[in-house]
Design a protein around this motif. Structure first.
Motif: not given
Length: 306
Positions: A38-48, A94-109
């Motif tokens: 889905f969303l793997d470390w450091w690489v382009m999202p794998r969420a087809t 971000i496109e994946v989050a929009v498609e999944m109707d997910c309104q919160l993305m969490v990450s680190e500095f």
């Protein structure tokens, strides 16, 4: 308020089986940490497209929502090629989050550059190119590109100063987020990282105030205590090592009453997630216990009049 499970300990399950498993453990929300399909470390999202459709159908069937997703990219790298790649990956995430109707993305500095590119040789001397100042400047450049997209899409990005990031302490992180002043940028408080944040738990949460969108719950030991021997690292004196754990509530030294009391005091109404990594051999027992303990703490420290 939403209570979610980070299902990292059961990540072996296919995405189409994950929602039912999460529901069986007592949760109706998923906090999806990085996983290779889905969303793997450091690489382009794998969420087809088909994979996202199957995941959404499985969540609907199980009555489970996707509360947050966690992209991890090198958006604070002082190497411009790495930073640009990270921003490109973020835009897709971000496109994946929009498609999944997910309104919160969490990450680190962010920790800056990849380890392989952190140190270079110049004039025969090893030079650290991954300075805090260079990483901060890179992160701000990434924010300049990403925040307008997040604002346009109505998505909130919640960040935290993770141990080993270019910024580890909570108070200056509050200053940075507040000074940027975007409604799309908020703060996470990750309980098992609290002893690296540099302050008292309740005071840090109260200072975050309306910026706090996300609290991640797990226990850990205070690595500073007992002559810094809560954990033993060899060789002794390895000052760059950052040690912590993600344990069940009650197995470490985090003051959860102070944390949840401060959350109640500021009227926190965001996402609380259970995020234990240590017990894959007892993942179900751990996840159920965490759900019970989080609910107990929320009820004990509910804001007066609510």
């Amino acid at each position: 308020m939403k209570i979610a499970l980070d299902p990292y300990m059961i990540r072996h399950l296919p995405l189409t089986e994950l929602p039912a498993a999460v529901a069986e453990l007592g949760y109706d929300q998923i906090e999806l940490s990085p996983r290779s399909d889905f969303l793997d470390w450091w690489v382009m999202p794998r969420a087809t497209g088909p994979r996202m459709a199957g995941f959404k159908a499985a969540m609907r069937a199980a009555g489970v929502g996707l509360a947050s997703v966690q992209p991890m990219y090198r958006w604070a790298s002082p190497f411009e090629d790495e930073r640009q790649w990270a921003v490109r990956c973020w835009k897709k995430a971000i496109e994946v989050a929009v498609e999944m109707d997910c309104q919160l993305m969490v990450s680190e500095f962010g920790r800056g550059a990849s380890p392989e590119r952190t140190v270079a040789e110049r004039n025969g001397l090893a030079t650290n190119l991954n300075t805090k100042e260079a990483c901060e400047a890179a992160w701000f450049r990434s924010m300049d590109e990403l925040l307008p997209i997040l604002e346009r899409e109505g998505i909130t990005l919640s960040v935290e100063p993770h141990p080993e990031d270019w910024i580890e302490q909570y108070q200056p992180a509050c200053d940075i987020v507040r000074n940027i002043g975007s409604q799309a940028l908020k703060l996470s408080f990750i309980a098992p990282h609290a002893f690296f944040y540099g302050g008292e738990i309740g005071a840090m949460v109260r200072e975050a105030g309306d910026l706090l969108a996300h609290v991640r719950v797990a226990d850990t030991f205070d690595h500073r205590k007992s002559s810094q021997l809560r954990y033993i690292v060899n060789p002794p004196g390895s000052s760059q090592v950052r040690v912590h754990q993600h344990l069940d509530i009650g197995q470490g030294e985090v003051d959860f009453d102070a944390l949840f009391a401060a959350m109640g005091a500021i009227g926190f109404d965001g996402l609380v997630s259970a995020c234990v990594f240590a017990w894959e051999e007892r993942a179900a027992e751990s996840s159920r216990a965490m759900r019970t303990d989080i609910q107990r703490l929320l009820e004990r420290h509910a804001p007066t009049g609510r």
